[in-house]
Write a protein that holds these residues in place. Sequence first.
Motif, PDB file in Angstrom:
ATOM      1  N   HIS A   1       1.895   7.284   1.328  1.00 49.74           N
ATOM      2  CA  HIS A   1       1.338   8.640   1.259  1.00 49.74           C
ATOM      3  C   HIS A   1      -0.186   8.594   1.342  1.00 49.74           C
ATOM      4  CE1 HIS A   1       5.302  10.217   0.198  1.00 49.74           C
ATOM      5  NE2 HIS A   1       5.418   9.198  -0.677  1.00 49.74           N
TER       6      HIS A   1
ATOM      7  N   ASP B   1       0.831  -1.199   0.000  1.00 47.52           N
ATOM      8  CA  ASP B   1       0.000   0.000   0.000  1.00 47.52           C
ATOM      9  C   ASP B   1       0.868   1.254   0.000  1.00 47.52           C
ATOM     10  OD1 ASP B   1      -2.437  -1.458   0.138  1.00 47.52           O
ATOM     11  OD2 ASP B   1      -2.072  -1.795   2.285  1.00 47.52           O
ATOM     12  N   ASP B   2       0.373   2.270  -0.723  1.00 45.79           N
ATOM     13  CA  ASP B   2       1.101   3.534  -0.834  1.00 45.79           C
ATOM     14  C   ASP B   2       1.118   4.230   0.524  1.00 45.79           C
ATOM     15  OD1 ASP B   2       2.292   5.873  -1.549  1.00 45.79           O
ATOM     16  OD2 ASP B   2       0.623   6.599  -2.783  1.00 45.79           O
TER      17      ASP B   2
END
Length: 444
Positions: free
Chosen positions: A349, A346-347
């Motif tokens: 940010h 998962d990103d």
Amino acid sequence: MENQFDTLLAEAGNVRDALALQFSNLLLPSRLTQVAILVGCVLAAWLLRRWAGARMAAWMHTLEGLPKWQLRVLLAVHRRLGLIFFVLLAWLSVLVVAETTAFTSRRFILELVATIATAWLVISLAARTIRNVALRKIVTWGVSIYATAYFLGLVDPVSAALDAVAIEFGDFRLSMLTLLKAVVVTALLLGAARILAHATASRVRANEDISPSMQVLVVKVLQVVLYGAAFFIGLRAVGFDLTGLAVLSGAIGVGLGFGLQKVVSNLVSGIIILLDKSIKPGDVISLGETFGWINSLGARYVSVVTRDGKEYLIPNEDLITGQVVNWSHSNEFVRLDIHFGVSYGDDPHMVRRLAIEAAKGVERVLTTRAPVCHITGFGDSSVDYILRFWISDPTAGLTNIRGNVYLALWDAFREHGVSIPFPQREVRLLDPPPGLAGQGPRAE
């Protein structure tokens, strides 16, 4: 001792003669008529009490929202309905007899009994200002007996008889009369001091310019001064010599100082707490395993109420000598931290943005002090984060707001496909048991 006993017998004889003089004329026809009227008033008052008492009780049960002092007044009137009706009927009888005859002697007993009954009623109602039940009964009975003796003209002989019963040690003399006067006068002064202290305390608590801790300190000091002054003024009013009490109290104080060190320590600690304003009513504190808000500050202990409704009475000394966490000492802002982890796929940010938006959408989370989210490390199976947010009402609880933020994170991550990993374990049998050998895939 024999002279004192003879004096007591003589005074008792005087009281007996006075009572005989007061009641010797009751057999006269006019006075028998007055006695009969009074008996009728008693019966009528009893019937009216039964009739009106039940109705007044039912009416009182329908009242809602009345102040406590009004309810206490109604309850006091309800309990004395019989005496109230008797006083009204007795004075009504006096007026009727006064209209039918011009001779005062034909209504003397009616006026006397009506006056005594009125005095009893006033005394019983006024004694309700004394909160202590035992002290209230002593004052009620003492003043009622004195009022009865006064209207019957028996004050002097009864006073002389009580004064004859005395204990003497050298120059010190304590009679029954002096003792009764001291108890009654002191009780009356304590009742007046209580009323004055309550009224002044209400004014102090209503003043918003005074801090809560100073309000408690002012009220406590005021109560000590008023009650102490009432006690010593009451003793001086009846002629007690306080010089002997000073020496006696000094000796008792030295003895109690060794046995009541903890009590004195708690009292002094309570004064220090009020003066330095380290804690005050309404503060949220943590002391060991106890977490809650301060309900009240006492002379010996502090009342702390927890979220589960328990009330802990913590000695003042523990708050002075121990470590106390005050969550709202200088302000009411409290920062809370939440730790969580997400998958490496998962990103980060996006995860930080979703966590901050989820926290902002929870009630009680402050937006003026915006939440923040940071990465704290790379774990074995997840990327670790910390979410920090602020609240301004710690008295409403901490666990519930953490739970709401966790639930908001769960909803936000599920909606955007962010996975929360959990530890997984794989077990392999390197040397299978003989019974499973040769079974191929089933052995695995």
